[in-house]
Design a protein around this motif. Structure first.
Motif, PDB file in Angstrom:
ATOM      1  N   THR A   1      -4.075 -10.156   8.288  1.00 14.69           N
ATOM      2  CA  THR A   1      -3.598  -8.830   7.831  1.00 14.69           C
ATOM      3  C   THR A   1      -4.570  -8.096   6.623  1.00 14.69           C
ATOM      4  N   ILE A   2      -5.110  -8.918   6.220  1.00 17.19           N
ATOM      5  CA  ILE A   2      -6.329  -8.115   5.331  1.00 17.19           C
ATOM      6  C   ILE A   2      -7.184  -7.264   6.174  1.00 17.19           C
TER       7      ILE A   2
ATOM      8  N   ALA B   1      -2.138  -9.068  -2.886  1.00  9.75           N
ATOM      9  CA  ALA B   1      -3.177 -10.228  -3.219  1.00  9.75           C
ATOM     10  C   ALA B   1      -4.126  -9.836  -4.058  1.00  9.75           C
ATOM     11  N   ASP B   2      -5.036 -10.584  -4.866  1.00 11.86           N
ATOM     12  CA  ASP B   2      -5.989 -10.339  -5.734  1.00 11.86           C
ATOM     13  C   ASP B   2      -7.260 -10.038  -5.086  1.00 11.86           C
ATOM     14  N   THR B   3      -7.198  -8.955  -4.211  1.00 11.55           N
ATOM     15  CA  THR B   3      -8.418  -8.658  -3.527  1.00 11.55           C
ATOM     16  C   THR B   3      -8.731  -7.064  -3.453  1.00 11.55           C
ATOM     17  N   GLU B   4      -9.900  -6.551  -2.829  1.00  7.91           N
ATOM     18  CA  GLU B   4     -10.178  -5.071  -3.011  1.00  7.91           C
ATOM     19  C   GLU B   4      -9.116  -4.270  -2.154  1.00  7.91           C
ATOM     20  N   ILE B   5      -8.849  -5.201  -1.108  1.00 15.27           N
ATOM     21  CA  ILE B   5      -7.765  -4.277  -0.129  1.00 15.27           C
ATOM     22  C   ILE B   5      -6.752  -5.471   0.268  1.00 15.27           C
ATOM     23  N   SER B   6      -5.661  -5.129   0.246  1.00 17.99           N
ATOM     24  CA  SER B   6      -4.506  -6.140   0.296  1.00 17.99           C
ATOM     25  C   SER B   6      -3.162  -5.517   1.137  1.00 17.99           C
ATOM     26  N   PRO B   7      -2.747  -6.384   2.069  1.00 23.89           N
ATOM     27  CA  PRO B   7      -1.511  -5.680   2.521  1.00 23.89           C
ATOM     28  C   PRO B   7      -0.392  -5.971   1.639  1.00 23.89           C
ATOM     29  N   ASP B   8       0.806  -5.114   1.844  1.00 21.98           N
ATOM     30  CA  ASP B   8       2.046  -5.518   1.114  1.00 21.98           C
ATOM     31  C   ASP B   8       2.620  -6.748   1.385  1.00 21.98           C
ATOM     32  N   ILE B   9       2.852  -7.571   0.324  1.00 18.78           N
ATOM     33  CA  ILE B   9       3.335  -8.727   0.694  1.00 18.78           C
ATOM     34  C   ILE B   9       4.774  -9.195  -0.208  1.00 18.78           C
ATOM     35  N   LEU B  10       5.671  -9.667   0.897  1.00 24.28           N
ATOM     36  CA  LEU B  10       7.100 -10.095   0.172  1.00 24.28           C
ATOM     37  C   LEU B  10       7.135 -11.431   0.248  1.00 24.28           C
TER      38      LEU B  10
END
Length: 802
Positions: A623-624, A674-683
């Protein structure tokens, strides 16, 4: 929507079931073995180091063995003439034919080798340690051990000699027939010393040197019979060919000088024994002639003395000439009668000897019997006795050949007895006739004085005894000549010889075997490990499946980097990163886009057949990768019993379970990143519910999916493994694609047919397969990333940690 598999078959068309997939599952490519061999190169290095070290140790500790050989020719008496003086010898005494097979067995017999051992004292050995080897001091020992006369030569004696000085020594480590004996004994050179194994005396030899001082010398004396049997077993005696009487002798020993001495002495002892057997008949005849000569010599002395005394007593000087005619006739009759008496005496003596002696003794021959038939039978009987005795030296009495010879001897005995009986009858008849003639002559001499008659009778006996005495003397000389002209049975064609290069151990062969074993052991272990590995090994194990293949993720841990811990959840995909993991996810992302088509708003369920396959790791990183491509992606952690995906964002207390249960009305408020530069939305999961299956049937579940399809390009469900709980089957009705994650090294290959069955039966609609954790080496850096196996412990109302 239409999915395309590797064979360009539409995914929504159920393909025919592959009946040969079972065979394909077990297919092994030779590259797999080569890869494992290269991967485990250090195993081969270690194995080679061990086997080569063992081979070198064996070569350094094993004494060198040298081989010596000799070639001899066995002469055949029946095809050779007599040597000098042969015309003077009665050949019927000693004629025999050589049987090459008997001679071959005689040379290999332990009895012959026992004589060799005793002559060379091979049962006494002196050895010293030379490095790792034990070296024998054959004829080079600085001292020699002499045991007491009361000590049995076949008794085992062993002890260690340490020369303390030129005159003193110490004996220790005693071994006798009763085992080891502790203690030590000191003594002086040349003086008998009492030890636990008996009285021994040490004497210096010409090889004595001060360098042997304080050097332990091991002395061992074993039994002559045991050592003879051992050397006889090591002796190799074979015929040069079937048409010759040439024998090749070969023996191996640690000392080349000892091997040559054994062969030389063996040939010498064989010749001596053959001469003794050959002259056995001659010796028996000589003994008989000497006995007869002694008897006749005494009788002649008595006759001479009787004549002298009678003439002195009666003052007689001559006999009346008038009775010469009758006297001569009487003398002739007496002489013939005496010869007949001697013949009868000899015949009866031979008959008595024949009945008294056993089959192992020969009969006297050349005794003066005028019957040539009897002489021939006696010669044949003696020859057969010698052949039987020679055969008994190498075999037992139960040998069929021995039994046949025994029957022949008994038959000859009967023939000789019958001939002698006939001869006795004939001689008796002639004796009676001569006695009648003698009686007639005696009557004619009735007027002759008794003195003359007595003298003539005595003189007649004297002449007969003298003739017999001279005949026996001639026979004795002929017998001695036959013994003097008897030649050896063998001729040495090639003296004992051999190369100074040892024949064993074969260094090249042993090193080659060591290298072969060193390579074979790890190779066999690796092959067995591969053959017994029933897990999915890589891409080659799933090529037979009809299910579309989305891609593979390599198992990699960077060189020098420790494997991640169980609770270490890594996000490997990063923007603008070009490492192996990122490239693998880019490939999967491209394949996934191709499979689901260009339409957006796709719902993808990520699951697996068993726990620990890495589906959560795959979900978050995939997903990332889509988010990096500017896609709007939502990831929902529907593993309501574990909440593995929620661990990437700190596992919040509120999540999808709270929304489905009605505790939270707006799902958008639950979105995390997530603790990243680019992250998807997470439920996240939120609170672990006690009834996860019932929550999935909530109307809110269908509602949130409809809303997500309108807002997001891709919606990913991280679901628990199928067949463990019913969650995946419930969620399947809202998904456009089910992505099955197969973990290499975890899933059994026979379980692939289960996944293939899901695809063929359309149990989860559109499906794709993703291979995770494959072993490979890429680039010179050899990156190796790995993800941990995690085990599911599904429960209700609580979170079960790994």
């Amino acid at each position: 929507m239409e999915l395309i598999n590797d064979n360009n078959t539409p995914a929504n068309t159920a393909p025919a079931r592959n009946t040969s997939h079972t065979k394909a599952e077990n297919t092994l490519n030779i590259k797999d073995f080569l890869f494992q061999f290269i991967n485990k190169w250090y195993w081969f290095v270690i194995s080679l180091a061990i086997t080569i070290s063992a081979a070198v140790f064996h070569l350094l500790s094993t004494p060198s063995v040298y081989t010596r050989s000799a070639t001899i020719l066995i002469k055949d008496d029946s095809k050779s003439g007599s040597s000098k003086g042969g015309d003077m010898v009665d050949k019927s005494f000693f004629r025999s034919n050589t049987n090459i097979n008997n001679e071959l067995q005689t040379l290999k017999s332990s009895a012959l080798m026992n004589n060799v051992v005793e002559r060379l004292k091979l049962n006494e050995t002196y050895t010293v340690k030379s490095g790792l080897r034990t070296q024998e001091l054959y004829n080079t020992s600085p001292v020699v051990v002499t045991t007491g006369s009361r000590t049995d030569k076949n008794t085992l004696i062993a002890f260690t000699i340490t020369l303390d000085s030129d005159k003193e020594f110490t004996l220790s480590d005693f071994i006798g027939n009763n085992g080891k004996v502790s203690g030590s004994v000191k003594g002086k050179i040349g003086i008998p010393v009492h030890t636990p194994t008996g009285t021994v005396t040490l004497s210096k030899t010409k090889n004595y040197a001060s360098s042997y001082l304080n050097t332990p010398i091991r002395f061992v004396r074993s039994s002559i019979q045991g050592m003879g049997e051992a050397y006889a077993a090591r002796l190799n005696a074979i015929l040069g060919s079937d048409k010759t009487t040439i024998i090749n002798l070969t023996i191996s020993d640690y000392s080349p000088a000892k091997a040559e001495d054994i062969l030389n002495t063996l040939i010498q002892v064989y010749n001596e024994n053959w001469i003794l057997d050959k002259n056995q008949t001659a010796v028996s005849t000589s003994q008989f002639i000497n006995e007869r000569l002694n008897v006749i010599e005494k009788e002649l002395g008595n006759v001479d003395e009787s004549i002298s005394n009678y003439k002195s007593e009666h003052l007689l000087t001559d006999v009346n000439s008038t009775s010469n005619l009758y006297m001569n006739q009487s003398v002739e009759s007496k002489r013939e009668l005496t010869q007949l008496n001697d013949q009868l005496t000899m015949a009866r003596h031979i008959r008595k000897e024949l009945g008294k002696k056993s089959l192992t003794y020969t009969l006297p021959s050349g005794t003066g019997l005028e019957n040539d038939n009897i002489q021939g039978l006696i010669g044949e009987y003696n020859t057969l006795v010698l052949d039987r005795n020679q055969l008994l030296t190498s075999s037992g009495e139960n040998n069929p050949l021995v039994r046949d010879m025994e029957n022949s001897l008994r038959s000859l005995q009967n023939s000789i007895l019958q001939s002698i009986d006939n001869l006795i009858t004939s001689l008796t008849t002639r004796q009676q006739s001569l006695q009648q003639q003698e009686l007639a002559s005696t009557r004619q001499l009735a007027s002759t004085p008794g003195q003359a008659k007595y003298l003539l009778s005595v003189e007649r006996k004297q002449k007969v005894k003298e003739e017999l005495y001279l005949t026996l003397l001639q026979k004795r000389e002929e017998n001695e000549l036959s013994q003097a002209f008897t030649a050896y049975n063998t001729r040495i064609l090639t003296a004992p010889h051999g190369s100074m290069a040892p024949t064993a151990p074969n260094k090249s062969f042993i090193l080659i075997i060591a290298v072969a074993i060193g390579l074979l052991i790890p190779a066999v272990i690796i092959i067995i490990t591969i053959m017994m590995n029933d897990k999915v090994r890589g891409r080659q194990d799933i090529t037979h499946l009809q299910i579309p293949f989305a891609g593979e993720i390599p198992l990699a841990v960077k060189k020098g980097e420790k494997k991640p811990k169980t609770d270490d959840f890594r996000i490997m995909v990063k923007d603008k990163s070009k490492n192996i993991i990122n490239e693998a996810f880019r490939v999967i992302r491209t394949n996934l886009e191709f499979m689901i088509g260009q339409d957006e708003h796709k719902v993808i369920m990520v699951s697996s057949l068993n726990p620990g396959s890495g589906k959560t790791f795959t979900t978050i990183n995939l997903t990332i990768s889509l988010a990096i491509k500017q896609k709007k992606v939502m990831v929902i952690d529907l593993d309501l019993r574990r909440g593995s995906l929620s661990k990437y964002i700190g596992k919040p207390h509120l999540g999808i379970s709270n929304y489905l249960s009605g505790q939270v009305d707006d799902w958008r408020s639950l979105i995390k990143h997530a603790d990243t530069e680019i992250s998807p939305d997470i439920l996240p999961v939120g609170t672990i519910p006690p009834n996860p299956t019932e929550l999935l049937f909530s109307p809110r579940m269908e509602k949130i999916i409809q809303e997500l399809r309108q807002e997001y390009d891709y919606i990913f469900f991280d679901c628990p493994p199928v067949e463990i709980v019913a969650d995946a089957s419930i969620i399947n009705k809202w998904t456009d694609l089910t992505l099955f994650v197969v973990r290499a090294g975890l899933l059994e290959r026979d379980k692939l047919s289960v996944i293939e069955g899901f695809y063929e039966e359309r149990k989860y609609g559109s499906m794709a397969l993703l291979l995770n954790g494959t072993e490979s080496s890429y680039g010179k850096y050899g990156y190796r990333y790995g993800y941990n196996r995690y085990g599911y412990n599904y429960g209700y109302g609580h979170y079960a940690s790994e």
